[in-house]
Scaffold this active site. Structure first.
Site, PDB file in Angstrom:
ATOM      1  N   THR A 150      28.799  52.728  31.365  1.00  0.00           N
ATOM      2  CA  THR A 150      27.871  53.454  32.247  1.00  0.00           C
ATOM      3  C   THR A 150      28.212  53.354  33.724  1.00  0.00           C
ATOM      4  O   THR A 150      27.606  54.028  34.549  1.00  0.00           O
ATOM      5  CB  THR A 150      26.443  52.927  32.060  1.00  0.00           C
ATOM      6  OG1 THR A 150      26.453  51.520  32.288  1.00  0.00           O
ATOM      7  CG2 THR A 150      25.940  53.216  30.660  1.00  0.00           C
ATOM      8  N   ILE A 201      40.389  47.434  40.891  1.00  0.00           N
ATOM      9  CA  ILE A 201      40.153  46.561  39.733  1.00  0.00           C
ATOM     10  C   ILE A 201      40.958  47.033  38.517  1.00  0.00           C
ATOM     11  O   ILE A 201      41.391  46.232  37.695  1.00  0.00           O
ATOM     12  CB  ILE A 201      38.643  46.440  39.441  1.00  0.00           C
ATOM     13  CG1 ILE A 201      38.365  45.280  38.489  1.00  0.00           C
ATOM     14  CG2 ILE A 201      38.058  47.722  38.900  1.00  0.00           C
ATOM     15  CD1 ILE A 201      36.941  44.795  38.488  1.00  0.00           C
ATOM     16  N   SER A 248      42.784  49.464  50.937  1.00  0.00           N
ATOM     17  CA  SER A 248      43.878  48.541  51.190  1.00  0.00           C
ATOM     18  C   SER A 248      44.740  48.423  49.939  1.00  0.00           C
ATOM     19  O   SER A 248      44.282  47.913  48.919  1.00  0.00           O
ATOM     20  CB  SER A 248      43.302  47.173  51.578  1.00  0.00           C
ATOM     21  OG  SER A 248      44.282  46.202  51.404  1.00  0.00           O
ATOM     22  N   ILE A 272      30.848  54.140  35.650  1.00  0.00           N
ATOM     23  CA  ILE A 272      31.407  55.313  36.336  1.00  0.00           C
ATOM     24  C   ILE A 272      30.312  56.369  36.490  1.00  0.00           C
ATOM     25  O   ILE A 272      30.225  57.071  37.499  1.00  0.00           O
ATOM     26  CB  ILE A 272      32.646  55.839  35.578  1.00  0.00           C
ATOM     27  CG1 ILE A 272      33.768  54.793  35.706  1.00  0.00           C
ATOM     28  CG2 ILE A 272      33.105  57.194  36.111  1.00  0.00           C
ATOM     29  CD1 ILE A 272      34.981  55.052  34.833  1.00  0.00           C
ATOM     30  N   VAL A 330      40.252  48.512  35.745  1.00  0.00           N
ATOM     31  CA  VAL A 330      39.646  48.688  34.427  1.00  0.00           C
ATOM     32  C   VAL A 330      38.558  49.752  34.569  1.00  0.00           C
ATOM     33  O   VAL A 330      38.280  50.214  35.669  1.00  0.00           O
ATOM     34  CB  VAL A 330      39.031  47.372  33.869  1.00  0.00           C
ATOM     35  CG1 VAL A 330      40.102  46.414  33.442  1.00  0.00           C
ATOM     36  CG2 VAL A 330      38.083  46.753  34.886  1.00  0.00           C
ATOM     37  N   GLY A 343      39.066  52.508  47.835  1.00  0.00           N
ATOM     38  CA  GLY A 343      39.742  53.634  47.177  1.00  0.00           C
ATOM     39  C   GLY A 343      39.969  53.414  45.692  1.00  0.00           C
ATOM     40  O   GLY A 343      40.977  53.821  45.144  1.00  0.00           O
ATOM     41  N   LYS A 356      36.464  61.424  23.875  1.00  0.00           N
ATOM     42  CA  LYS A 356      35.567  60.386  23.348  1.00  0.00           C
ATOM     43  C   LYS A 356      34.319  61.054  22.777  1.00  0.00           C
ATOM     44  O   LYS A 356      33.558  61.669  23.518  1.00  0.00           O
ATOM     45  CB  LYS A 356      35.200  59.404  24.471  1.00  0.00           C
ATOM     46  CG  LYS A 356      34.169  58.363  24.054  1.00  0.00           C
ATOM     47  CD  LYS A 356      33.849  57.391  25.179  1.00  0.00           C
ATOM     48  CE  LYS A 356      32.684  56.486  24.818  1.00  0.00           C
ATOM     49  NZ  LYS A 356      32.244  55.638  25.938  1.00  0.00           N
ATOM     50  N   LEU A 413      31.137  49.189  41.842  1.00  0.00           N
ATOM     51  CA  LEU A 413      30.843  47.781  41.631  1.00  0.00           C
ATOM     52  C   LEU A 413      30.130  47.162  42.828  1.00  0.00           C
ATOM     53  O   LEU A 413      29.434  46.161  42.692  1.00  0.00           O
ATOM     54  CB  LEU A 413      32.139  47.035  41.307  1.00  0.00           C
ATOM     55  CG  LEU A 413      32.807  47.524  40.000  1.00  0.00           C
ATOM     56  CD1 LEU A 413      34.201  46.925  39.842  1.00  0.00           C
ATOM     57  CD2 LEU A 413      31.945  47.201  38.786  1.00  0.00           C
TER      58      LEU A 413
HETATM   59  C1  LIG Z   1      35.676  44.304  32.532  1.00  0.00           C
HETATM   60  C2  LIG Z   1      35.198  45.638  33.021  1.00  0.00           C
HETATM   61  C3  LIG Z   1      35.264  46.746  32.192  1.00  0.00           C
HETATM   62  C4  LIG Z   1      34.778  47.986  32.639  1.00  0.00           C
HETATM   63  N1  LIG Z   1      34.785  49.056  31.801  1.00  0.00           N
HETATM   64  C5  LIG Z   1      34.204  50.212  32.196  1.00  0.00           C
HETATM   65  C6  LIG Z   1      34.156  51.334  31.357  1.00  0.00           C
HETATM   66  O1  LIG Z   1      34.692  51.344  30.264  1.00  0.00           O
HETATM   67  N2  LIG Z   1      33.532  52.442  31.817  1.00  0.00           N
HETATM   68  C7  LIG Z   1      32.952  52.496  33.036  1.00  0.00           C
HETATM   69  O2  LIG Z   1      32.319  53.499  33.382  1.00  0.00           O
HETATM   70  N3  LIG Z   1      33.066  51.463  33.887  1.00  0.00           N
HETATM   71  C8  LIG Z   1      33.651  50.332  33.496  1.00  0.00           C
HETATM   72  N4  LIG Z   1      33.759  49.301  34.367  1.00  0.00           N
HETATM   73  C9  LIG Z   1      33.372  49.482  35.752  1.00  0.00           C
HETATM   74  C10 LIG Z   1      34.496  50.215  36.478  1.00  0.00           C
HETATM   75  O3  LIG Z   1      35.655  49.441  36.412  1.00  0.00           O
HETATM   76  C11 LIG Z   1      34.114  50.457  37.919  1.00  0.00           C
HETATM   77  O4  LIG Z   1      32.885  51.124  37.987  1.00  0.00           O
HETATM   78  C12 LIG Z   1      35.115  51.330  38.600  1.00  0.00           C
HETATM   79  O5  LIG Z   1      36.406  50.868  38.402  1.00  0.00           O
HETATM   80  C13 LIG Z   1      34.824  51.406  40.066  1.00  0.00           C
HETATM   81  O6  LIG Z   1      35.308  50.304  40.732  1.00  0.00           O
HETATM   82  P1  LIG Z   1      35.181  50.309  42.304  1.00  0.00           P
HETATM   83  O7  LIG Z   1      35.859  51.500  42.832  1.00  0.00           O
HETATM   84  O8  LIG Z   1      33.752  50.098  42.619  1.00  0.00           O
HETATM   85  O9  LIG Z   1      35.927  48.977  42.715  1.00  0.00           O
HETATM   86  P2  LIG Z   1      37.507  48.639  42.849  1.00  0.00           P
HETATM   87  O10 LIG Z   1      38.323  49.320  41.840  1.00  0.00           O
HETATM   88  O11 LIG Z   1      37.551  47.140  42.888  1.00  0.00           O
HETATM   89  O12 LIG Z   1      37.924  49.215  44.257  1.00  0.00           O
HETATM   90  C14 LIG Z   1      37.603  48.558  45.441  1.00  0.00           C
HETATM   91  C15 LIG Z   1      38.355  49.227  46.571  1.00  0.00           C
HETATM   92  O13 LIG Z   1      37.958  48.637  47.791  1.00  0.00           O
HETATM   93  C16 LIG Z   1      39.116  48.341  48.549  1.00  0.00           C
HETATM   94  N5  LIG Z   1      38.810  47.217  49.435  1.00  0.00           N
HETATM   95  C17 LIG Z   1      38.174  46.081  49.139  1.00  0.00           C
HETATM   96  N6  LIG Z   1      38.110  45.296  50.234  1.00  0.00           N
HETATM   97  C18 LIG Z   1      38.704  45.993  51.231  1.00  0.00           C
HETATM   98  C19 LIG Z   1      38.966  45.719  52.601  1.00  0.00           C
HETATM   99  N7  LIG Z   1      38.635  44.575  53.180  1.00  0.00           N
HETATM  100  N8  LIG Z   1      39.612  46.665  53.313  1.00  0.00           N
HETATM  101  C20 LIG Z   1      39.987  47.845  52.761  1.00  0.00           C
HETATM  102  N9  LIG Z   1      39.761  48.140  51.485  1.00  0.00           N
HETATM  103  C21 LIG Z   1      39.142  47.219  50.726  1.00  0.00           C
HETATM  104  C22 LIG Z   1      40.169  48.032  47.514  1.00  0.00           C
HETATM  105  O14 LIG Z   1      41.453  48.155  48.043  1.00  0.00           O
HETATM  106  C23 LIG Z   1      39.866  49.104  46.475  1.00  0.00           C
HETATM  107  O15 LIG Z   1      40.476  50.305  46.866  1.00  0.00           O
HETATM  108  C24 LIG Z   1      34.258  48.080  33.938  1.00  0.00           C
HETATM  109  C25 LIG Z   1      34.259  46.970  34.780  1.00  0.00           C
HETATM  110  C26 LIG Z   1      34.703  45.756  34.332  1.00  0.00           C
HETATM  111  C27 LIG Z   1      34.658  44.575  35.258  1.00  0.00           C
END
Ligand SMILES: Cc1cc2nc3c(=O)[nH]c(=O)nc-3n(C[C@H](O)[C@H](O)[C@H](O)COP(=O)(O)OP(=O)(O)OC[C@H]3O[C@@H](n4cnc5c(N)ncnc54)[C@H](O)[C@@H]3O)c2cc1C
Length: 505
Positions: A344, A45, A39, A346, A47, A13, A78, A333
Site C-alpha cells: 500500500t 531504498i 543525492s 506506493i 524495494v 528522488g 498483478k 516513507l
Molecule cells: C521492506 C520493504 C518492502 C516494501 N515493499 C513495498 C511494496 O511491495 N509495495 C509498495 O507499495 N511499497 C513497498 N514499500 C515501500 C516503498 O519501498 C516506498 O514507498 C517507496 O520506495 C518510496 O520510497 P521513498 O521514495 O519514500 O524513499 P527512498 O527510496 O529512500 O528515497 C529517498 C530519497 O531521498 C534522498 N535523500 C535522502 N536524504 C537526502 C539528503 N540529505 N539530500 C538529498 N537527498 C536525500 C535519497 O537520495 C533518495 O533519493 C516497501 C518498503 C520496505 C521497507
C-alpha cells in the site's frame, strides 16, 4: 489577494520523489517551477515492487504509456496476492483484484454463496472470482469494461523494479520541465517569523529557496521531522514487524501474475516475479526472531539462484503526526510506513500528492486546507492499518508472534468490523479505505472465518435459482480462463523487455 505558489522543491528522488514530480507536472500550470533534489551518494531504498490497481489511474493521470512503462521497468501484471500458511500451516487463499459477481436483487454474491454453503453446496467462494482463477492458471488478459462482458469484474496492478521505475519517471518528468539537482541537502533553513521552510542548503554551499516543499527523503524525513518536528505515532503494538531482508533471485517459470506472501514463524516472505528476475523478501519482527535467522529462512526458501547479497532494512510501523506542516507535506516513507503486506505504500504516495493538488494552497498555506489534508491522510492510514492487522488477527498459528497477534488489543473500529462479519458476513467499508468489500471478504473467508449466518434477503429467493445463478458464473469463469493467454505469452506479445526476450530465446 493570496499570493500563489510559484516554486516547489521536492526533496528526494526515490519512488516518492519522482511520483510527486510527475503528478505536479501533470496537475499544475507550467508557470509553477518544480525542482527535485536528490543525492546519488545516498541513493534510494530500492524495494517496493508491488502495487495495487490504483497505480493504473496514476499512470494515466500523469500521461504514461502502459507498454512503455512495463518494458522500461521490467514489470509484470498483478491480479492479486496468494497467501500461503497465513491462517494456519497448509492454509492457502487468494486476494484477487475483483469481485465475486454482480449484486442479484440487492444480494451480494458472497451472501448467496454463504447460503449455498449452508445448504451443503461444495463450491468455494474463490470459484466465483475471475482474477483468482486467472491467477491460479498463470493467465493474464486486461479486463473488458463492457458491462455485458464476463471480463468486467476485475482489475489489475503491476509489479516492477523500483530503481528502474524512479529512472523511468525521471526521464518522463524532465521532459515535462521538472528540474533536477544531484546534491546532498545539508541544512533546512526556517523563516524566523512563522517557522515555515525558507530554503535548503546543499553540500556545494548553494541555497535553493521555494514557496512549498515536499519531503520525500525516505525514513529520515529530513524536512518534516528533522526540521519541523512533526512527530511520529508508533503502531508497533498493532503491527509488530520491524525489519526485512530483501534479495533478488533468478527468474523461474511460470511467470506468476500475482504476489505470493508466505507466512513464516515470526513474519512472512514475499515473492514477486518480474520480467528479468524474481524479487524476494522476509519481513520479520525482531521481538520474536533475530535478524540472522530471518535471513537464513529467506535464503532457504528461494526458487532461483541468488543474484545479490541480501539487504537488511529496519523500519518502525506508524505514521508522521502531521502529514502537512507549515509549507511542507511528506510523501512516501517520510510520511510513515504500515508495512509491505498488501503493497500500500506506493498508493500512499499517490494519494499524498493527489490530495495536495485537490487542496492546493496559496503561499500562506491556509490552516483549513492543512487540517483537512491531515484528516484525510490519517483516515486513510488508519483504514489501511486495520486491513493489514486483520491478516494477522485471524491467524490460528502456534508460534509466539502469531499468538501475540491473535490476542493483542486491536482498534475498536476493527473489532466492530470483525464482529459484524462473524455474525452475518457484512464487510464494512469506510470512506477513506483503499480496499473495497471483496478485498476484506477475501481475507476473512481465506483465513477460515465463516459467518454464523447470512443476509436474510437470501432466503427470499428460491435456493435452486441462486444455485443456478452462481454455478453459471462459475462455468463462465472456467470457460473464460481456458481461452485466455498465459501471462508470459501476453507479455511476450505486448510489452516484453529486452531482458525478457533474451531469456525467452
Ligand atoms: C521492506 C520493504 C518492502 C516494501 N515493499 C513495498 C511494496 O511491495 N509495495 C509498495 O507499495 N511499497 C513497498 N514499500 C515501500 C516503498 O519501498 C516506498 O514507498 C517507496 O520506495 C518510496 O520510497 P521513498 O521514495 O519514500 O524513499 P527512498 O527510496 O529512500 O528515497 C529517498 C530519497 O531521498 C534522498 N535523500 C535522502 N536524504 C537526502 C539528503 N540529505 N539530500 C538529498 N537527498 C536525500 C535519497 O537520495 C533518495 O533519493 C516497501 C518498503 C520496505 C521497507
Amino acid at each position: 489577494m493570496a499570493e500563489p505558489i510559484r516554486k516547489i522543491i521536492i526533496a528526494g528522488g526515490g519512488t516518492a520523489g519522482w511520483m510527486s514530480a510527475a503528478a505536479l507536472a501533470a496537475g499544475l500550470p507550467k508557470s509553477v517551477e518544480i525542482l527535485l533534489i536528490e543525492s546519488e551518494d545516498i541513493g534510494i531504498i530500492g524495494v517496493g515492487e508491488a502495487t495495487i490497481p490504483s497505480m493504473r489511474a496514476f499512470n494515466e493521470h500523469v500521461g504514461i504509456n502502459e507498454a512503455d512503462f512495463i518494458r522500461a521497468t521490467e514489470a509484470t501484471f498483478k491480479l492479486g496476492i496468494e497467501f500461503v500458511d497465513w491462517g494456519w500451516t497448509g492454509n492457502r487463499y487468494f486476494h484477487g483484484f475483483g469481485d465475486f459477481g454482480a449484486l442479484f436483487e440487492g444480494l451480494a454474491p458472497h451472501q448467496i454463496w454463504r447460503r449455498l454453503h449452508a445448504e451443503g453446496d461444495a463450491s468455494v467462494l474463490e470459484d466465483y472470482s475471475l482474477p483468482t482463477q486467472l491467477a491460479y492458471a498463470n493467465k493474464f488478459f486486461p479486463p473488458n469494461p463492457d458491462p455485458r462482458s464476463p471480463m468486467r469484474d476485475y482489475t489489475y496492478a503491476y509489479h516492477f523494479d523500483a530503481s528502474l521505475y524512479a529512472r523511468f519517471l525521471r526521464t518522463h518528468c524532465e521532459a515535462k520541465g521538472v528540474k533536477r539537482r544531484n546534491a546532498k541537502i545539508t541544512r533546512v533553513n526556517l523563516r524566523g517569523e512563522d517557522g515555515f521552510i525558507d530554503s535548503l542548503t546543499l553540500d556545494d554551499g548553494s541555497v535553493e529557496t521555494a514557496d512549498f516543499f515536499i519531503d520525500c527523503t525516505g525514513f529520515r524525513g529530513l524536512l518534516i521531522e528533522g526540521a519541523l518536528k512533526a512527530g511520529y505515532t508508533d503502531w508497533s503494538d498493532y503491527l509488530p514487524v520491524d525489519g526485512a531482508w530483501a534479495v533478488p533471485c533468478a527468474r523461474t517459470e511460470p511467470l506468476t501474475p500475482y504476489t505470493r506472501s508466505i507466512a513464516h514463524e515470526a513474519g512472512w516472505q514475499w515473492r514477486i516475479a518480474l520480467q528479468h528476475r524474481t524479487g524476494n523478501g522476509h519481513v520479520f519482527s525482531s521481538r520474536f526472531m533475530d535478524a540472522e535467522r530471518a535471513r537464513d529462512i529467506l535464503l532457504d526458501n528461494l526458487d532461483g539462484e541468488v543474484l545479490k547479497d541480501p539487504m537488511l532494512i529496519r523500519f518502525q510501523t506508524g505514521h508522521r503526526n502531521r502529514f502537512w506542516d507549515k509549507n511542507c507535506i511528506c510523501a512516501g516513507l517520510a510520511s510513515g510506513f504500515i508495512e509491505p503486506l498488501e503493497s500500500t505504500s506506493i498508493n500512499f504516495i499517490q494519494i499524498a500528492v493527489i490530495r495536495l493538488l485537490e487542496l492546493f494552497p496559496s503561499r500562506a498555506c491556509e490552516p483549513a486546507l492543512v487540517r483537512e489534508y491531515n484528516f484525510r491522510m490519517l483516515e486513510s492510514f488508519q483504514q489501511v492499518r486495520d486491513f493489514i492487522i486483520l491478516h494477522y488477527r485471524l491467524n490460528r498459528r502456534e508460534e509466539p508472534l502469531w499468538r501475540y497477534c491473535a490476542d493483542m488489543p486491536i482498534p475498536d473500529d476493527l473489532a466492530r468490523k470483525i464482529e459484524l462479519y462473524a455474525l452475518r458476513g457484512e464487510a464494512v467499508i469506510r470512506q477513506y479505505d483503499h480496499f473495497a468489500e471483496p478485498s476484506w471478504i477475501s481475507i476473512y473467508n481465506g483465513q477460515g472465518m465463516l459467518p454464523e449466518t447470512y443476509d436474510p434477503l437470501a432466503d427470499r429467493v428460491p435456493l435452486e435459482r441462486l444455485r443456478a445463478l452462481m454455478h453459471e458464473r462459475r462455468d463462465i469463469i472456467q470457460k473464460v480462463v481456458a481461452r485466455l493467454p498465459d501471462h508470459s505469452d501476453f507479455i511476450a506479445q505486448h510489452c516484453a523487455s529486452p531482458n525478457f526476450l533474451k531469456a525467452s530465446a
